[in-house]
Design an enzyme around this catalytic site. Structure first.
Site, PDB file in Angstrom:
ATOM      1  N   GLY A 231     -42.908 -10.603 -23.361  1.00 17.89           N
ATOM      2  CA  GLY A 231     -42.338 -11.659 -24.189  1.00 17.89           C
ATOM      3  C   GLY A 231     -40.954 -11.339 -24.724  1.00 17.89           C
ATOM      4  O   GLY A 231     -40.588 -10.175 -24.888  1.00 17.89           O
TER       5      GLY A 231
ATOM      6  N   SER B 207     -45.089   1.378 -30.158  1.00 18.45           N
ATOM      7  CA  SER B 207     -44.164   2.490 -29.973  1.00 18.45           C
ATOM      8  C   SER B 207     -44.346   3.098 -28.597  1.00 18.45           C
ATOM      9  O   SER B 207     -45.292   2.788 -27.874  1.00 18.45           O
ATOM     10  CB  SER B 207     -44.403   3.549 -31.049  1.00 18.45           C
TER      11      SER B 207
ATOM     12  N   GLY C  36     -44.180  20.742 -29.385  1.00 19.19           N
ATOM     13  CA  GLY C  36     -44.507  19.965 -30.577  1.00 19.19           C
ATOM     14  C   GLY C  36     -45.909  20.245 -31.078  1.00 19.19           C
ATOM     15  O   GLY C  36     -46.877  20.082 -30.330  1.00 19.19           O
TER      16      GLY C  36
ATOM     17  N   GLY D 117     -47.606  18.658 -33.466  1.00 12.65           N
ATOM     18  CA  GLY D 117     -48.110  17.533 -34.240  1.00 12.65           C
ATOM     19  C   GLY D 117     -49.485  17.129 -33.750  1.00 12.65           C
ATOM     20  O   GLY D 117     -50.141  17.850 -32.989  1.00 12.65           O
TER      21      GLY D 117
ATOM     22  N   GLU E 119     -54.127  17.880 -30.254  1.00 13.19           N
ATOM     23  CA  GLU E 119     -55.334  17.283 -29.669  1.00 13.19           C
ATOM     24  C   GLU E 119     -55.405  17.538 -28.168  1.00 13.19           C
ATOM     25  O   GLU E 119     -56.413  18.028 -27.652  1.00 13.19           O
ATOM     26  CB  GLU E 119     -55.373  15.780 -29.955  1.00 13.19           C
TER      27      GLU E 119
ATOM     28  N   GLU F 239     -43.084  25.062 -31.262  1.00 13.64           N
ATOM     29  CA  GLU F 239     -42.780  24.159 -32.381  1.00 13.64           C
ATOM     30  C   GLU F 239     -41.462  24.555 -33.053  1.00 13.64           C
ATOM     31  O   GLU F 239     -41.224  25.728 -33.324  1.00 13.64           O
ATOM     32  CB  GLU F 239     -43.925  24.183 -33.394  1.00 13.64           C
TER      33      GLU F 239
ATOM     34  N   ALA G 109     -52.875   3.592 -35.805  1.00 12.77           N
ATOM     35  CA  ALA G 109     -53.500   2.352 -35.371  1.00 12.77           C
ATOM     36  C   ALA G 109     -54.104   1.584 -36.545  1.00 12.77           C
ATOM     37  O   ALA G 109     -53.980   0.357 -36.632  1.00 12.77           O
ATOM     38  CB  ALA G 109     -54.581   2.647 -34.330  1.00 12.77           C
ATOM     39  N   HIS G 110     -54.734   2.296 -37.472  1.00  9.38           N
ATOM     40  CA  HIS G 110     -55.407   1.612 -38.574  1.00  9.38           C
ATOM     41  C   HIS G 110     -54.411   1.066 -39.593  1.00  9.38           C
ATOM     42  O   HIS G 110     -54.697   0.073 -40.260  1.00  9.38           O
ATOM     43  CB  HIS G 110     -56.443   2.520 -39.246  1.00  9.38           C
TER      44      HIS G 110
ATOM     45  N   HIS H 294     -79.240  15.320 -48.967  1.00  8.71           N
ATOM     46  CA  HIS H 294     -79.262  16.716 -48.545  1.00  8.71           C
ATOM     47  C   HIS H 294     -80.190  16.865 -47.355  1.00  8.71           C
ATOM     48  O   HIS H 294     -81.287  16.295 -47.342  1.00  8.71           O
ATOM     49  CB  HIS H 294     -79.759  17.609 -49.689  1.00  8.71           C
TER      50      HIS H 294
END
Length: 462
Positions: free
Chosen positions: A115, A141, A176, A178, A183, A199, A317-318, A441
């Protein structure tokens, strides 16, 4: 020419949530998406596929490290990489088809194609122009790189390429330290790759609580990740069997190199607004290339809004979802609201890391009197039983009022545990409120209660 109340450009978490909320509020809504599937970066090449690989490799880790301790005798598992990638793709397909179903359920038109906004009130998709009373830019992004580094998504990759490598590399350099780098570095470390993280700064996960940073790096080192800190990458050169990373140490200006089969460039993300025609339209941008908005997600052009990664704030995302909901409600004449002080952040390694609110460093810089309550998972019965006792919960509260100002968790299920604190903060709760709430518990969540108790007279199990 079709006419709508709202056209959302982009179907990532911010865009699709915004579109669904608009439809729920009775607005005729369309969503523009150029990919073959809905869900944006998150569902296709980001959050969801990375979590599939993280889960699969965590199960591998459990099998190799903890099964024997629990009396489960199994042969060392073989990794079928092709089948693991198939599992990842199945996870993607299930989620993206789910968004398609939700669009049909809510009578949202999917305008297939890329678009642009030729003028206020109009969106062009392909050769067709559609009219809209309101336009929401939710284009997200893209991965950013370093100057002079050529990405081919095979040898030198971003997160996108790292999710679909043809084979498991024997070695990987991650540029990096971060969220994305750690992850995916963890994924390939568990799969047997020799992973080195390079880093620029002297700490990992910039901006997080300093105590969490130190503990997290220590745990990742124990798991086998190598770290080169304070190193400025100069170049990445591809060769026949991999790539060579040249970096300069900031402490003494010495130049060093690291070679690996694959180099993952995980140096952050940048707003993606290419092809929208924003400059021609006169939409104001920030110095960082973000779409500039006011407190109601409005741009300087009447009827055009923007949300998510393409505007200021954390690229989560959230956060985009919350803004999508709020922008939809604002367009519908309601009071859309996002509490930016209570947006959690999570790193889905093992153990997980989760944070919300302010850090001790931020509170000290602001001159705020605070108290810190900390509890180690070593004192949590469930964590010890599950071989998951690394880490701690830290709660920060105002010294005078006891109001919770932030929380930082490294440990099992941290990404879920943090939301108890988020809800408490939304209601302006004190640490004592958490401390006096009965927790089942044995659960990991008892560690949150103990940290809250530590803000008062002290925890019970420490």
């Amino acid at each position: 020419m079709a006419s709508y109340d709202v056209i959302v450009i982009g179907s990532g978490p911010g865009g699709y949530v915004c579109a669904i909320r608009c439809a729920q509020l009775g607005l005729k809504t369309a969503c523009v998406e150029g990919r073959e599937t809905l869900g944006g970066t998150c569902l296709n090449v980001g959050c969801i596929p990375s979590k599939a690989l993280l889960h699969a490799t965590e199960m591998l880790h459990e099998t190799e490290e903890n099964f024997g301790k629990m009396g489960l005798k199994v042969l060392r598992p073989d990794v079928d990489w092709e089948k693991m990638l198939g599992y990842k793709q199945e996870t993607i397909d299930t989620n993206t088809k789910g968004i398609e179903f939700l669009f049909k359920k809510n009578k949202i038109d999917w305008l297939k194609g890329w678009g642009s906004i030729p003028e206020a009130g109009k969106v062009k998709v392909g050769d067709e122009i559609h009219e809209a009373k309101n336009i929401v830019i939710a284009t997200g992004s893209e991965a950013s790189s370093l100057p002079g580094i050529e990405i081919d998504e095979k040898t030198v990759v971003t997160s996108t390429g790292a999710l679909e490598l043809g084979s498991i590399p024997k070695s990987m350099v991650v540029i990096g330290a971060g969220v994305i780098g750690l992850e995916l570095g963890s994924v390939y470390n568990r799969l047997g790759a020799d992973v080195t993280v390079v880093e620029y700064l002297d700490v990992i996960t910039p901006g997080m609580d300093a105590e969490v940073q130190k503990t997290f790096q220590r745990i990742l080192k124990k798991q086998g990740l190598n770290f080169v800190m304070g190193a400025a990458v100069q170049s990445v050169e591809k060769g026949k069997s991999g790539a060579k990373v040249t970096y300069k140490m900031k402490k003494d200006d010495s130049e060093k190199t690291a070679e690996a089969e694959v180099v993952l460039v995980a140096t952050g993300r940048r707003p993606f607004t290419d092809g929208l025609g924003l400059s021609e339209l006169g939409v104001e941008m920030t110095e960082r290339g973000q779409v500039k908005t006011d407190a109601h997600w409005k741009t300087n052009i009447d009827g055009i809004y923007a949300i998510g990664d393409c505007i200021a704030g954390p690229m989560l995302a959230h956060k985009a979802e919350d803004e999508g909901m709020a922008a939809a409600e604002t367009i519908a004449g309601q009071a859309g609201h996002v509490n930016y002080g209570v947006i959690p952040g999570v790193i889905y390694t093992h153990p997980e890391v989760a944070t919300v609110g302010q850090t001790e460093e931020q509170l000290k810089e602001a001159g705020r009197d605070y108290k810190a309550g900390k509890f180690s998972f070593m004192g949590n019965g469930r964590a010890k039983a599950n071989h998951a006792a690394d880490g701690f919960v830290k709660i920060l509260a105002d010294k005078e009022t006891d109001r919770i100002l932030g929380a930082h968790i490294i440990g099992p299920m941290a990404g879920d545990l943090i939301h108890e604190v988020c809800v408490a903060m939304e209601f302006g709760a004190a640490a004592e409120d958490l401390a006096r709430t009965c927790h089942a518990h044995p659960t990991y969540s008892e560690a949150v209660r103990e940290a809250a108790l530590a803000c008062g007279d002290g925890p019970i199990h420490s």
